[in-house]
Write a protein that holds these residues in place. Structure first.
Motif: not given
Length: 103
Positions: A74-88
């Motif tokens: 089993x190879x666990x995935x590397x999760x990436x940080x979500x890129x959420x801007x304040x005002x979109x």
């Protein structure tokens, strides 16, 4: 026959995470691929390496492998940080901008 259970990464050409939520059970190659001398195509007599099964969860894939006596890793995935801007996205077109927006 060794199998690998993993969650596929997103495509480099897409920004979304479509088709990355399922878990995949994929068999490893038993024999090396050979190049056909006439056409230059690569081929292998190993048909198990073409099998690729999708499962909704990691546990379902592991249960399937154990039920059918398939050795797996089993190879666990590397999760990436979500890129959420304040005002979109609308922030790009704001009229109350303090500084000039240029490239």
């Amino acid at each position: 026959m060794q199998a690998r259970i993993y969650q596929p990464a997103r495509n480099a050409m897409q920004s979304g995470t479509a088709k990355t939520h399922d878990w995949v059970l994929e068999f490893a190659h038993d024999t090396a691929r050979k190049v056909d001398p006439l056409m230059g195509w690569t081929g292998s007599p190993d048909t198990q390496s073409q099998v690729r099964m999708k499962f909704p969860t990691k546990e379902a894939a592991i249960e399937y492998a154990k039920a059918n006596d398939i050795a797996f890793t089993v190879t666990e995935p590397h999760k990436r940080k979500p890129n959420i801007r304040a005002n979109g996205y609308g922030e790009n077109f704001a009229t109350n901008r303090r500084t000039v927006w240029t490239h």
